[in-house]
Write an enzyme that holds these catalytic residues in place. Structure first.
Site, short mmCIF file in Angstrom:
data_model
loop_
_atom_site.label_atom_id
_atom_site.label_comp_id
_atom_site.label_asym_id
_atom_site.label_seq_id
_atom_site.Cartn_x
_atom_site.Cartn_y
_atom_site.Cartn_z
N PHE A 1 0.82 -1.20 0.00
CA PHE A 1 0.00 0.00 0.00
C PHE A 1 0.86 1.26 0.00
O PHE A 1 1.92 1.30 0.63
CB PHE A 1 -0.86 0.07 1.27
CG PHE A 1 -1.93 -0.97 1.41
CD1 PHE A 1 -3.21 -0.76 0.90
CD2 PHE A 1 -1.67 -2.15 2.10
CE1 PHE A 1 -4.20 -1.71 1.06
CE2 PHE A 1 -2.66 -3.11 2.26
CZ PHE A 1 -3.94 -2.89 1.74
N ASP A 2 0.38 2.29 -0.66
CA ASP A 2 0.79 3.66 -0.36
C ASP A 2 0.20 3.98 1.01
O ASP A 2 -0.62 3.23 1.54
CB ASP A 2 0.25 4.60 -1.44
CG ASP A 2 0.43 6.05 -1.09
OD1 ASP A 2 1.56 6.45 -0.77
OD2 ASP A 2 -0.58 6.79 -1.10
N PHE A 3 0.57 5.11 1.60
CA PHE A 3 0.06 5.42 2.94
C PHE A 3 -0.91 6.61 2.93
O PHE A 3 -2.11 6.45 3.08
CB PHE A 3 1.22 5.67 3.91
CG PHE A 3 0.77 5.69 5.35
CD1 PHE A 3 0.44 4.51 6.00
CD2 PHE A 3 0.69 6.89 6.05
CE1 PHE A 3 0.01 4.53 7.32
CE2 PHE A 3 0.27 6.92 7.37
CZ PHE A 3 -0.07 5.73 8.01
#
Length: 216
Positions: A8-10
């Site tokens: 995931f990106d955050f």
């Protein structure tokens, strides 16, 4: 094909922290550089860490260090004032962990900013690997961080998916050869239109969770 790992990106993907980041940047740019910056201008600066964004874009170089200190203080305090835990995100991470799927984060945030957010939102315990902007030479859209995560986790890219809310995320995921999804499921996200089409776009966490349950 079974999925062994989800990366995931955050900001804008797992945590609704973009409004707070915008506020902190706007404050220090106005206070120390005497200028107003729009959210669109800030998004265009994103990629490097918070320290690098300020250092690269401040005109008044003598105030860079103070601005960085203030940025983190505003950002940290905002987690107590404005950001609430997102149960849908928690449920998704719980499901993935319960299925033995490894979870990684690839973020342009500094390690310091990531720690502030992940601890305040009780997310840190879910992640098997975290690659921050401090851990790479080339930030997204370069796939360096994704490659690092794959190596650390020991997973094959054919059994890994990458999820993010920005054009840089989609380019990075596609460049690494991963199935790559765009998300627009939090209140604020970076890209409303993706320059490179992701494999799918999810506008609610439950949509993606349903896919995970089907493939699991």
């Amino acid at each position: 094909m079974p999925i062994d790992a989800v990366l995931f990106d955050f900001d804008g993907t797992l945590a609704d922290t973009l409004p707070l980041s915008f506020e902190a940047f706007n404050t220090v740019f106005k206070t120390y550089d005497n200028r107003d910056v729009t959210n669109e201008e800030l998004i265009a600066m994103f990629g490097p860490t918070e320290e690098e964004i300020i250092a690269n874009h401040f005109r008044n170089e003598e105030f860079i260090l103070q601005a960085i200190m203030d940025y983190y203080e505003i950002y940290k305090q905002g987690h107590f004032d404005t950001i609430e835990k997102d149960q849908a995100i928690i449920d998704l991470l719980e499901h993935l962990k319960g299925k033995g799927i490894k979870i990684g984060v690839i973020t342009g945030k500094s390690r310091r900013a990531f720690q502030i957010s992940s601890e305040a939102l009780n997310l840190i315990s879910y992640f098997d690997v975290v690659i921050t902007g401090d851990d790479v030479v080339k930030p997204k859209p370069d796939p360096e961080g994704i490659y690092k995560a794959l190596e650390i986790l020991g997973v094959n890219k054919s059994k890994t998916v990458f999820i993010g809310d920005s054009n840089a995320d989609i380019v990075a995921g596609k460049s690494a050869g991963l199935r790559t999804y765009g998300v627009q499921w939090l209140s604020t996200f970076q890209s409303s239109v993706f320059d490179i089409p992701p494999d799918a776009i999810f506008r609610s966490v439950s949509e993606f969770l349903d896919i995970m349950k089907e493939e699991g």
